[in-house]
Motif scaffolding. Structure first.
Motif, PDB file in Angstrom:
ATOM      1  N   ARG A   1       0.829  -1.208   0.000  1.00 10.89           N
ATOM      2  CA  ARG A   1       0.000   0.000   0.000  1.00 10.89           C
ATOM      3  C   ARG A   1       0.859   1.250   0.000  1.00 10.89           C
ATOM      4  O   ARG A   1       0.546   2.237  -0.664  1.00 10.89           O
ATOM      5  CB  ARG A   1      -0.926  -0.002   1.226  1.00 10.89           C
ATOM      6  CG  ARG A   1      -2.072  -0.982   1.138  1.00 10.89           C
ATOM      7  CD  ARG A   1      -3.131  -0.673   2.177  1.00 10.89           C
ATOM      8  NE  ARG A   1      -2.610  -0.741   3.520  1.00 10.89           N
ATOM      9  CZ  ARG A   1      -2.633  -1.835   4.270  1.00 10.89           C
ATOM     10  NH1 ARG A   1      -3.158  -2.962   3.786  1.00 10.89           N
ATOM     11  NH2 ARG A   1      -2.137  -1.827   5.492  1.00 10.89           N
ATOM     12  N   ARG A   2       1.949   1.201   0.749  1.00  8.66           N
ATOM     13  CA  ARG A   2       2.844   2.346   0.805  1.00  8.66           C
ATOM     14  C   ARG A   2       3.477   2.613  -0.556  1.00  8.66           C
ATOM     15  O   ARG A   2       3.632   3.775  -0.959  1.00  8.66           O
ATOM     16  CB  ARG A   2       3.935   2.108   1.854  1.00  8.66           C
ATOM     17  CG  ARG A   2       4.916   3.259   1.998  1.00  8.66           C
ATOM     18  CD  ARG A   2       4.217   4.550   2.339  1.00  8.66           C
ATOM     19  NE  ARG A   2       5.138   5.668   2.429  1.00  8.66           N
ATOM     20  CZ  ARG A   2       4.789   6.929   2.421  1.00  8.66           C
ATOM     21  NH1 ARG A   2       3.506   7.259   2.335  1.00  8.66           N
ATOM     22  NH2 ARG A   2       5.679   7.882   2.493  1.00  8.66           N
ATOM     23  N   ALA A   3       3.820   1.556  -1.287  1.00  5.35           N
ATOM     24  CA  ALA A   3       4.402   1.723  -2.621  1.00  5.35           C
ATOM     25  C   ALA A   3       3.406   2.393  -3.564  1.00  5.35           C
ATOM     26  O   ALA A   3       3.763   3.273  -4.361  1.00  5.35           O
ATOM     27  CB  ALA A   3       4.845   0.372  -3.176  1.00  5.35           C
ATOM     28  N   ILE A   4       2.128   1.988  -3.466  1.00  2.00           N
ATOM     29  CA  ILE A   4       1.095   2.611  -4.306  1.00  2.00           C
ATOM     30  C   ILE A   4       0.933   4.084  -3.942  1.00  2.00           C
ATOM     31  O   ILE A   4       0.802   4.952  -4.814  1.00  2.00           O
ATOM     32  CB  ILE A   4      -0.236   1.846  -4.151  1.00  2.00           C
ATOM     33  CG1 ILE A   4      -0.079   0.406  -4.678  1.00  2.00           C
ATOM     34  CG2 ILE A   4      -1.358   2.562  -4.889  1.00  2.00           C
ATOM     35  CD1 ILE A   4      -1.275  -0.467  -4.410  1.00  2.00           C
ATOM     36  N   GLU A   5       0.950   4.387  -2.641  1.00  2.00           N
ATOM     37  CA  GLU A   5       0.818   5.780  -2.215  1.00  2.00           C
ATOM     38  C   GLU A   5       1.986   6.625  -2.714  1.00  2.00           C
ATOM     39  O   GLU A   5       1.807   7.777  -3.122  1.00  2.00           O
ATOM     40  CB  GLU A   5       0.739   5.848  -0.686  1.00  2.00           C
ATOM     41  CG  GLU A   5      -0.553   5.261  -0.122  1.00  2.00           C
ATOM     42  CD  GLU A   5      -0.535   5.197   1.393  1.00  2.00           C
ATOM     43  OE1 GLU A   5       0.491   5.634   1.976  1.00  2.00           O
ATOM     44  OE2 GLU A   5      -1.508   4.725   1.992  1.00  2.00           O
ATOM     45  N   GLU A   6       3.193   6.053  -2.687  1.00  2.00           N
ATOM     46  CA  GLU A   6       4.355   6.799  -3.168  1.00  2.00           C
ATOM     47  C   GLU A   6       4.243   7.085  -4.657  1.00  2.00           C
ATOM     48  O   GLU A   6       4.654   8.157  -5.132  1.00  2.00           O
ATOM     49  CB  GLU A   6       5.641   6.022  -2.864  1.00  2.00           C
ATOM     50  CG  GLU A   6       5.998   5.986  -1.389  1.00  2.00           C
ATOM     51  CD  GLU A   6       7.250   5.184  -1.125  1.00  2.00           C
ATOM     52  OE1 GLU A   6       7.759   4.566  -2.084  1.00  2.00           O
ATOM     53  OE2 GLU A   6       7.720   5.183   0.023  1.00  2.00           O
ATOM     54  N   GLN A   7       3.708   6.113  -5.412  1.00  2.84           N
ATOM     55  CA  GLN A   7       3.520   6.349  -6.840  1.00  2.84           C
ATOM     56  C   GLN A   7       2.506   7.469  -7.075  1.00  2.84           C
ATOM     57  O   GLN A   7       2.680   8.315  -7.961  1.00  2.84           O
ATOM     58  CB  GLN A   7       3.057   5.065  -7.528  1.00  2.84           C
ATOM     59  CG  GLN A   7       4.130   3.980  -7.584  1.00  2.84           C
ATOM     60  CD  GLN A   7       3.613   2.702  -8.215  1.00  2.84           C
ATOM     61  OE1 GLN A   7       2.440   2.592  -8.550  1.00  2.84           O
ATOM     62  NE2 GLN A   7       4.501   1.725  -8.364  1.00  2.84           N
ATOM     63  N   GLU A   8       1.443   7.474  -6.276  1.00  2.00           N
ATOM     64  CA  GLU A   8       0.455   8.542  -6.418  1.00  2.00           C
ATOM     65  C   GLU A   8       1.044   9.898  -6.039  1.00  2.00           C
ATOM     66  O   GLU A   8       0.756  10.914  -6.674  1.00  2.00           O
ATOM     67  CB  GLU A   8      -0.766   8.234  -5.543  1.00  2.00           C
ATOM     68  CG  GLU A   8      -1.542   6.994  -6.003  1.00  2.00           C
ATOM     69  CD  GLU A   8      -2.682   6.659  -5.061  1.00  2.00           C
ATOM     70  OE1 GLU A   8      -2.749   7.299  -3.985  1.00  2.00           O
ATOM     71  OE2 GLU A   8      -3.482   5.772  -5.392  1.00  2.00           O
ATOM     72  N   GLU A   9       1.875   9.903  -5.010  1.00  2.00           N
ATOM     73  CA  GLU A   9       2.511  11.165  -4.623  1.00  2.00           C
ATOM     74  C   GLU A   9       3.461  11.647  -5.708  1.00  2.00           C
ATOM     75  O   GLU A   9       3.572  12.847  -5.972  1.00  2.00           O
ATOM     76  CB  GLU A   9       3.267  10.987  -3.303  1.00  2.00           C
ATOM     77  CG  GLU A   9       2.351  10.784  -2.107  1.00  2.00           C
ATOM     78  CD  GLU A   9       3.139  10.485  -0.839  1.00  2.00           C
ATOM     79  OE1 GLU A   9       4.376  10.477  -0.921  1.00  2.00           O
ATOM     80  OE2 GLU A   9       2.516  10.261   0.204  1.00  2.00           O
ATOM     81  N   ALA A  10       4.162  10.705  -6.341  1.00  2.91           N
ATOM     82  CA  ALA A  10       5.096  11.087  -7.401  1.00  2.91           C
ATOM     83  C   ALA A  10       4.364  11.716  -8.579  1.00  2.91           C
ATOM     84  O   ALA A  10       4.879  12.624  -9.236  1.00  2.91           O
ATOM     85  CB  ALA A  10       5.893   9.869  -7.865  1.00  2.91           C
ATOM     86  N   SER A  11       3.140  11.225  -8.852  1.00  2.99           N
ATOM     87  CA  SER A  11       2.371  11.795  -9.964  1.00  2.99           C
ATOM     88  C   SER A  11       1.924  13.219  -9.677  1.00  2.99           C
ATOM     89  O   SER A  11       1.653  13.988 -10.587  1.00  2.99           O
ATOM     90  CB  SER A  11       1.147  10.918 -10.260  1.00  2.99           C
ATOM     91  OG  SER A  11       0.272  10.915  -9.143  1.00  2.99           O
ATOM     92  N   ARG A  12       1.855  13.575  -8.399  1.00  2.74           N
ATOM     93  CA  ARG A  12       1.464  14.932  -8.029  1.00  2.74           C
ATOM     94  C   ARG A  12       2.655  15.747  -7.546  1.00  2.74           C
ATOM     95  O   ARG A  12       2.514  16.715  -6.814  1.00  2.74           O
ATOM     96  CB  ARG A  12       0.425  14.882  -6.906  1.00  2.74           C
ATOM     97  CG  ARG A  12      -0.842  14.124  -7.250  1.00  2.74           C
ATOM     98  CD  ARG A  12      -1.896  14.332  -6.195  1.00  2.74           C
ATOM     99  NE  ARG A  12      -1.475  13.841  -4.904  1.00  2.74           N
ATOM    100  CZ  ARG A  12      -1.717  12.608  -4.468  1.00  2.74           C
ATOM    101  NH1 ARG A  12      -2.388  11.756  -5.232  1.00  2.74           N
ATOM    102  NH2 ARG A  12      -1.309  12.225  -3.285  1.00  2.74           N
ATOM    103  N   GLU A  13       3.832  15.331  -7.989  1.00  3.03           N
ATOM    104  CA  GLU A  13       5.059  15.933  -7.468  1.00  3.03           C
ATOM    105  C   GLU A  13       5.186  17.402  -7.821  1.00  3.03           C
ATOM    106  O   GLU A  13       5.557  18.229  -7.003  1.00  3.03           O
ATOM    107  CB  GLU A  13       6.280  15.180  -8.008  1.00  3.03           C
ATOM    108  CG  GLU A  13       7.598  15.663  -7.431  1.00  3.03           C
ATOM    109  CD  GLU A  13       8.752  14.818  -7.915  1.00  3.03           C
ATOM    110  OE1 GLU A  13       9.884  15.106  -7.523  1.00  3.03           O
ATOM    111  OE2 GLU A  13       8.496  13.890  -8.706  1.00  3.03           O
ATOM    112  N   SER A  14       4.851  17.780  -9.042  1.00  6.58           N
ATOM    113  CA  SER A  14       5.025  19.168  -9.478  1.00  6.58           C
ATOM    114  C   SER A  14       4.191  20.144  -8.650  1.00  6.58           C
ATOM    115  O   SER A  14       4.714  21.141  -8.159  1.00  6.58           O
ATOM    116  CB  SER A  14       4.691  19.295 -10.959  1.00  6.58           C
ATOM    117  OG  SER A  14       5.582  18.522 -11.732  1.00  6.58           O
TER     118      SER A  14
END
Length: 714
Positions: free
Chosen positions: A623-636
């Motif tokens: 779950r944490r890996a999925i959350e990190e991917q979602e955070e990366a998509s909103r990085e800008s």
């Protein structure tokens, strides 16, 4: 022979073009057309599927092994789940283990199909072979699928009360896994209560696993009342301790470390039962036993018994240093903590920590730290001889550490300071660049510890001035020159030799040079006024470093207003220094003693500084890996917001100057405030009103006034 008629051999042109020619062309195209995306091979999974459904037992078993091999190297064989599942019902224990291993790995991707295996699991928990019963309950506990939990309760209850201890100890761990998935279910079905009763089991393996499971549940629970050791429980754990495997002993010793003895008699009894673990072959068991003894020694008030226990702690610690380098490093980090608590444990074991030629660098560094802690008047000569040998090694970092260790011995042991100085002078005579520079840094610290005692070696240090190219070594020698300027005839010449490269020096060197120049001026004012003027002028007008500029301003103000105050400040007596070692504070030390043989004792940090608030299981990590991917998509957007927050940290709005709220002070001063501030600073140093202007004439006039002020002081 009858001749053929012409009509028989003449082709029918129309028939040839309409029927025969298209067939020939199609055949030619079929032969010449490339087939890039077609193949006659069915693929490896197809072959494995065929073998898994073979009528021959050996072929099915070999196919399962190939599937497990592919799974191990990372290939996706989840498509074979139904075919592997068909091979569960077998009397072959090896094949059953392989199938169970496959199920544990792919159960999450096939949660619907794994339910089909429940009947086989339940059937296996009633098997006559205890290995199969244990294997079944272990696999059910490892399959972390919500739908299978309801089918786990009854088989688990039977296995917890099984006649065979191997099945019981396996089921005990399964309770902890069930609690992790569904705590309420584990408590409501009474599994935790059964686990608490299993601490009194007759088999030590069962006791060890029950303790391990209860410790895990206790840590995860919010009430922290799942596993509380009392006196009867303590006795049972001590009885089971000597008969467990090494993992079981570690679990029991860890639980004992959390227990606080009722009185000193109980502590003495527990220590007596734990001490035999010092002779265990496993280093973790030894360190865990040492931890328990160190904690229980807090309760003992008998000084004679404490001394006996201290003597018994030394041999197991020494034995750990004959292990592999990685184990040595862990042992050395723990020994470092123990010595800070009980410095007399290894006072006669200095030779054990001497570095070997094949020791890894990280082991050598730790041994040096411990040797400094063990240094005393009796073994200092032996230690200095060893450190001198280390200074000829090829590892530059290790050599530097060894030279620093010599200086720490001089600071720690007053009687050995002269011998340490002689060793350092011998090292300087080697003319090895990095050795000489490190020795000068160390001698500076010795001068601070023993002021006005070893000034006779200063000429030797000054002879190596040209060999210095490291900032710390240069700064150290400049400090020595400034501190003992009255004893060095050519001190001004030595200082001047650094001024030509002042602009290119490191800030550390520039700071020392400013201070040393002021010291030189206070001790020899007539011959050094030009030097101090040159240094302070550059430091205050051309230097970009605010630390250097501010220090120069302070010195200039002191010299301009009250020379006696400047002498009192700059030439004041320095407090003596002590050994610069990585000593740990008292409260943290007690915390680390309670965490000996854990990662905290290696990091020398409490566990909460590098561990999260809760443990992460496989599901949480995913779950944490999925959350990190979602955070990366909103990085800008996040970066933009962060940047905006940083810019507005002081609530300053730079976008519209007209909206700024002006304070009464700023309103009164207007735009001339910066100029007024500069005028105030210049007034401090000149004693007269100087009007600032961009012209060179004003600057020259200012400099002349400042130099006249300095000269007029003396």
């Amino acid at each position: 022979m009858t001749s053929l008629r012409a009509a028989d051999i003449i082709f029918d042109t129309e028939l040839y073009q309409t029927r025969i020619l298209p067939v020939i062309n199609a055949s030619i195209m079929a032969v010449s057309k490339p087939r890039f995306f077609t193949t006659t091979k069915k693929g490896e999974n197809y072959e494995l599927r065929a073998d898994l459904n073979s009528e021959y037992r050996d072929r099915r078993k070999d196919a399962i092994k190939k599937v497990i091999a592919n799974m191990t190297v990372g290939k996706d064989v989840s498509g074979l789940f139904p075919d592997v599942l068909k091979n569960m019902q077998t009397d072959d224990l090896e094949q059953k283990k392989l199938v169970y291993l496959y199920l544990m790995n792919y159960a999450k991707t096939q949660p619907e199909l794994v339910i089909l295996a429940v009947n086989t699991f339940v059937k296996d928990t009633d098997d006559t072979n205890p290995l199969i019963r244990a294997l079944a309950i272990r696999t059910m506990g490892c399959i972390r699928v919500e739908k299978i939990i309801d089918y786990l309760c009854e088989p688990l209850r039977k296995c917890l009360k099984d006649d065979n201890p191997y099945v019981r100890k396996t089921a005990a761990i399964c309770v902890a896994k069930l609690y992790d998935l569904n705590p309420d279910l584990a408590i409501e079905n009474g599994f935790v209560s059964i686990l608490q009763d299993m601490v009194s089991d007759s088999n030590p393996m069962v006791v060890a696993n029950a303790v391990t499971a209860l410790a895990e549940i206790h840590e995860a629970s919010s009430t922290k009342d799942i596993f509380v050791i009392n006196t009867p429980t303590l006795t049972k754990l001590l009885v089971a301790l000597n008969e467990c495997t090494e993992w079981g002993r570690i679990s029991i010793l860890t639980a004992l470390a959390e227990y606080k003895p009722v009185d000193y008699k109980e502590a003495e009894h527990a220590i007596e039962r734990v001490i035999p673990q010092f002779q265990h072959a496993n280093g973790s068991v030894v360190l865990s036993a040492i931890k328990v003894v160190m904690i229980y020694m807090r309760t003992i008030r008998n000084e004679e018994l404490t001394k006996q226990l201290v003597r018994k702690l030394a041999p197991p610690l020494v034995t750990l240093l004959s292990s592999a380098p990685e184990v040595q490093y862990v042992a050395l980090r723990n020994i470092n903590i123990i010595l800070q608590k009980r410095s007399d444990i290894l006072q006669n074991e200095m030779r054990v920590f001497f570095c070997k030629y094949n020791d890894p660098p990280y082991v050598k560094m730790e041994k040096l730290e411990i040797m400094i802690k063990l240094a005393n008047e009796k073994n200092v000569d032996q230690l200095l001889s060893e450190l001198k040998e280390y200074a000829s090694e090829v590892d530059v970092d290790f050599v530097r550490k060894s030279v620093r260790a010599i200086g720490q011995c001089a600071i720690k042991i007053d009687e050995a300071s002269e011998r340490c100085i002689n060793v350092l002078l011998d090292l300087i005579d080697t003319k090895v660049n990095y050795v000489v520079q490190e020795a000068i840094v160390v001698i500076k610290d010795i001068f601070r510890k023993y002021p006005h005692k070893y000034e006779g070696i200063i000429p030797v240090l000054c002879q190596n001035l040209d060999a210095l190219d490291e900032p710390e070594a240069k700064a150290s020698l400049i400090w020595i020159i400034g501190e003992y300027a009255e004893r060095i005839e050519n001190a001004d010449e030595l200082i001047v030799s650094f001024l030509d490269t002042f602009r290119d020096e490191n800030s550390q060197v520039e700071l020392q040079l400013v201070t040393a120049t002021v010291k030189l001026f206070l001790k020899k004012p007539q011959s050094t006024k030009n030097i101090v003027q040159r240094v302070l002028q550059y430091a205050t007008t051309e230097c970009d470093n605010p630390d250097i500029r501010d220090r120069a301003y302070i010195y200039w103000r002191l010299l301009s207003t009250d020379p006696q105050a400047a002498k009192a400040v700059v030439l004041s007596e320095k407090p003596p220094i002590s050994v610069q070692s990585n000593n740990i504070s008292g409260s943290l030390l007690e915390d680390l003693i309670s965490n000996i043989s854990t990662l905290a004792s290696v990091y020398h940090k409490p566990p909460e500084t590098f561990l999260g608030k809760g443990r992460f299981g496989a599901d949480a990590v995913q779950r944490r890996a999925i959350e990190e991917q979602e955070e990366a998509s909103r990085e800008s957007p996040i970066q933009a917001q962060t940047k905006s927050n940083i810019e507005n940290l002081l609530d300053l709005d730079f976008s519209d100057p007209s909206t700024l709220t002006t304070s009464p002070i700023s309103t009164a001063s207007g735009s001339s405030a910066p100029t007024a501030n500069v005028d105030d600073l210049l007034d401090l140093f000149s004693g007269s009103n100087i009007t600032t202007s961009p012209g060179q004439s004003s600057s020259t006039h200012q400099n002349n006034n400042l130099s006249n002020d300095l000269v007029s002081l003396f």
